[in-house]
Scaffold this motif. Sequence first.
Motif, PDB file in Angstrom:
ATOM      1  N   GLY A 282       0.798  -1.214   0.000  1.00 55.96           N
ATOM      2  CA  GLY A 282       0.000   0.000   0.000  1.00 55.96           C
ATOM      3  C   GLY A 282       0.827   1.257   0.000  1.00 55.96           C
ATOM      4  O   GLY A 282       2.051   1.239  -0.127  1.00 55.96           O
ATOM      5  N   GLN A 283       0.108   2.355   0.177  1.00 56.70           N
ATOM      6  CA  GLN A 283       0.734   3.673   0.226  1.00 56.70           C
ATOM      7  C   GLN A 283      -0.024   4.522   1.234  1.00 56.70           C
ATOM      8  O   GLN A 283      -1.243   4.402   1.383  1.00 56.70           O
ATOM      9  N   CYS A 284       0.699   5.392   1.910  1.00 64.29           N
ATOM     10  CA  CYS A 284       0.106   6.322   2.852  1.00 64.29           C
ATOM     11  C   CYS A 284      -0.198   7.631   2.129  1.00 64.29           C
ATOM     12  O   CYS A 284       0.610   8.110   1.325  1.00 64.29           O
ATOM     13  N   PHE A 285      -1.374   8.177   2.406  1.00 62.80           N
ATOM     14  CA  PHE A 285      -1.789   9.459   1.839  1.00 62.80           C
ATOM     15  C   PHE A 285      -2.292  10.369   2.949  1.00 62.80           C
ATOM     16  O   PHE A 285      -2.700   9.894   4.011  1.00 62.80           O
ATOM     17  N   GLU A 286      -2.295  11.644   2.678  1.00 59.53           N
ATOM     18  CA  GLU A 286      -2.938  12.601   3.556  1.00 59.53           C
ATOM     19  C   GLU A 286      -4.213  13.038   2.848  1.00 59.53           C
ATOM     20  O   GLU A 286      -4.174  13.506   1.712  1.00 59.53           O
ATOM     21  N   ASP A 287      -5.375  12.836   3.494  1.00 61.71           N
ATOM     22  CA  ASP A 287      -6.634  13.183   2.842  1.00 61.71           C
ATOM     23  C   ASP A 287      -6.884  14.692   2.882  1.00 61.71           C
ATOM     24  O   ASP A 287      -6.071  15.454   3.417  1.00 61.71           O
ATOM     25  N   GLN A 288      -7.999  15.130   2.335  1.00 64.32           N
ATOM     26  CA  GLN A 288      -8.308  16.553   2.229  1.00 64.32           C
ATOM     27  C   GLN A 288      -8.474  17.225   3.590  1.00 64.32           C
ATOM     28  O   GLN A 288      -8.384  18.448   3.704  1.00 64.32           O
ATOM     29  N   ASN A 289      -8.673  16.422   4.650  1.00 61.63           N
ATOM     30  CA  ASN A 289      -8.794  16.960   6.008  1.00 61.63           C
ATOM     31  C   ASN A 289      -7.489  16.878   6.788  1.00 61.63           C
ATOM     32  O   ASN A 289      -7.466  17.134   7.987  1.00 61.63           O
ATOM     33  N   GLY A 290      -6.413  16.463   6.111  1.00 62.24           N
ATOM     34  CA  GLY A 290      -5.112  16.360   6.768  1.00 62.24           C
ATOM     35  C   GLY A 290      -4.913  15.089   7.561  1.00 62.24           C
ATOM     36  O   GLY A 290      -3.944  14.963   8.299  1.00 62.24           O
TER      37      GLY A 290
END
Length: 133
Positions: A89-97
């Motif tokens: 997988g991969q880690c992301f930062e969503d639109q809310n941080g």
Amino acid sequence: VVSRLHALEVCDLAGAWENDLQSTMTISPVRKDGLLSGTYTTAVSGSGKPVPPSPMSGYQQKTTSSPDGPTFGFTVNWASTATTTAFAGQCFEDQNGKEVLKTMWLLRDHVDAQKDDWKGTRTGTNVFTRVTK
């Protein structure tokens, strides 16, 4: 655009995570070389019986030229069952941080004979979010 340093800081995998099925994992601090380990507790079971917390280990990519979060992979050696699951997988930062781990997995179940090999592997996806205290 998020800086490379910020992406690695935001997406530090160490800590407690929960997925969309309420399974949880706790990852110990990731070593400098990217080695990770921890415990995975599944909320689902093919047998309907609870599965004890199971050991997991893998690697987080520590070098990236991308401003997005790091990629990672780990394997869960399920306690008390004849199955193993590999996650990538991969880690992301969503639109809310908030940090989100988007994963795909392959679960390998024991089969009794080679002729049954076709039914030994299942695939799926999970989304994990950090458990906050």
